[in-house]
Design an enzyme around this catalytic site. Structure first.
Site, short mmCIF file in Angstrom:
data_model
loop_
_atom_site.label_atom_id
_atom_site.label_comp_id
_atom_site.label_asym_id
_atom_site.label_seq_id
_atom_site.Cartn_x
_atom_site.Cartn_y
_atom_site.Cartn_z
N LYS A 83 -0.49 4.23 9.31
CA LYS A 83 0.42 4.55 8.14
C LYS A 83 -0.48 4.73 6.77
O LYS A 83 -0.54 5.54 5.88
CB LYS A 83 1.27 3.19 7.80
CG LYS A 83 1.83 3.07 6.37
CD LYS A 83 2.84 1.88 6.31
CE LYS A 83 1.88 0.83 6.03
NZ LYS A 83 1.11 0.69 4.63
N LYS B 17 -7.06 1.10 -3.54
CA LYS B 17 -6.72 1.15 -2.10
C LYS B 17 -6.85 2.17 -1.11
O LYS B 17 -7.18 1.82 -0.16
CB LYS B 17 -5.22 0.51 -2.03
CG LYS B 17 -4.75 -0.03 -0.73
CD LYS B 17 -5.79 -1.45 -0.18
CE LYS B 17 -5.39 -1.86 1.23
NZ LYS B 17 -4.02 -2.44 1.40
N THR C 77 0.79 -1.25 0.14
CA THR C 77 -0.01 -0.04 -0.14
C THR C 77 0.88 1.32 -0.11
O THR C 77 1.57 1.32 1.10
CB THR C 77 -0.87 0.07 1.32
OG1 THR C 77 -1.68 -1.26 1.26
CG2 THR C 77 -1.91 1.26 1.22
#
Length: 298
Positions: free
Chosen positions: A246, A178, A102
């Site tokens: 994150k 995503k 990601t």
């Protein structure tokens, strides 16, 4: 132009962590020849114990690999592996880089540009499903890249995942999808925690709330999955708080880069950041509820 000719040749997997290791093992079970590398000796040992071929550097892993799969921490690490550590120049001229981590869309575009400039292929294919999905090989994959490149890596994607979506032909588009996924997941967890914290504050049993809401219009996958763990003091870790620290930061970066206001993502990020600051970053992400309870004096 790369043509799809069935199963690709040797696969190199860089990053044998909580997601990368089970993904590499799924490829092994699927009949692929897999070479793996990780900075941590225990991760390499775990891969070797299950029959994987462990190598001593990213260069060695990439040499002769038809596909170089990167399940690394972030885009900076992906760039380091490819360029500073020499994996890209060690790959065959017709090899394909498969980025499953990601990362921010703009960072993916930048890395892809460096790879494509060499004539090699690049597929941006972040995954969703957590460690459980990686272990069961039921991940959702959001792939973007040139059609020939996506076709070439499709056998890998179908081995590690159950739901394979081709979301675009340009690297970075997978990262966008995503980011939207993580925005919704993070916000759903945060608002479910807020609802349960309110119920507890007002003396209503949390399990009762889950029983009522779980089958109503207020239900969400995250409520039904994370809600029960919010009622536990130390649940088994499915996805850590720091993952959303994150990933929501990536969402916010995508918003900054595109001048898009994301107030809900920003608030959710602050809650996960506060949870990490309380020292529970490695605990299950459901424990963001503790920050809301602390905010209310519990």
């Amino acid at each position: 132009m790369r043509e799809r000719k069935g199963r690709p040749g040797p696969v190199a997997v860089i990053g044998l962590g909580a997601m990368g290791l089970p993904m590499a093992l799924a490829l092994l079970r699927g009949g692929f020849v897999v070479r793996g590398y990780d900075l941590r000796a225990d991760a390499r040992a775990a891969f070797a114990a299950d029959g994987g071929i462990v190598v001593d550097s990213v260069r060695t892993a990439a040499a002769g690999a038809a596909v170089l799969m990167l399940m690394v921490v972030d885009a900076a690490q992906a760039e380091s592996v490819l360029l500073a550590e020499g994996a890209l120049e060690s790959m065959p001229a017709d090899g394909i880089v498969l980025l499953t981590a990601t990362c921010p869309p703009t960072a993916v575009q930048a890395v892809a540009g460096r790879v494509l400039a060499t004539g090699r292929g690049f597929v941006d294919a972040p995954v969703s499903g957590g460690t459980a999905g990686a272990t069961a090989a039921t991940l959702t994959v959001m792939a973007a890249g040139a059609p020939d490149d996506v076709d070439s890596v499709r056998p890998l994607l179908e081995t590690i995942g159950k739901r394979i979506f081709v979301v675009g032909s340009a690297p970075g588009q997978g990262a966008v999808v995503k980011a939207v996924n993580q925005l919704l997941c993070g916000a759903h967890i945060a608002v479910a925690a807020e609802g349960l914290a309110l119920a507890r504050r007002l003396g209503v049993d949390g399990q009762m709330i889950l029983d009522v809401m779980g089958g109503s219009a207020a239900a969400s996958w995250m409520l039904n999955d994370r809600g029960p763990r919010m009622l536990q003091e130390h649940p088994v870790v499915s996805s850590a708080v720091d993952i959303f620290v994150k990933d929501l930061a990536i969402v916010l970066q995508a918003g900054r880069d595109s001048r898009t206001a994301l107030p809900m993502a920003a608030l959710a990020h602050q809650l996960f950041l506060a949870a990490s600051g309380r020292g529970i970053g490695a605990e299950d992400d459901s424990q963001v509820i503790r920050c809301l309870e602390a905010l209310n004096g519990a």
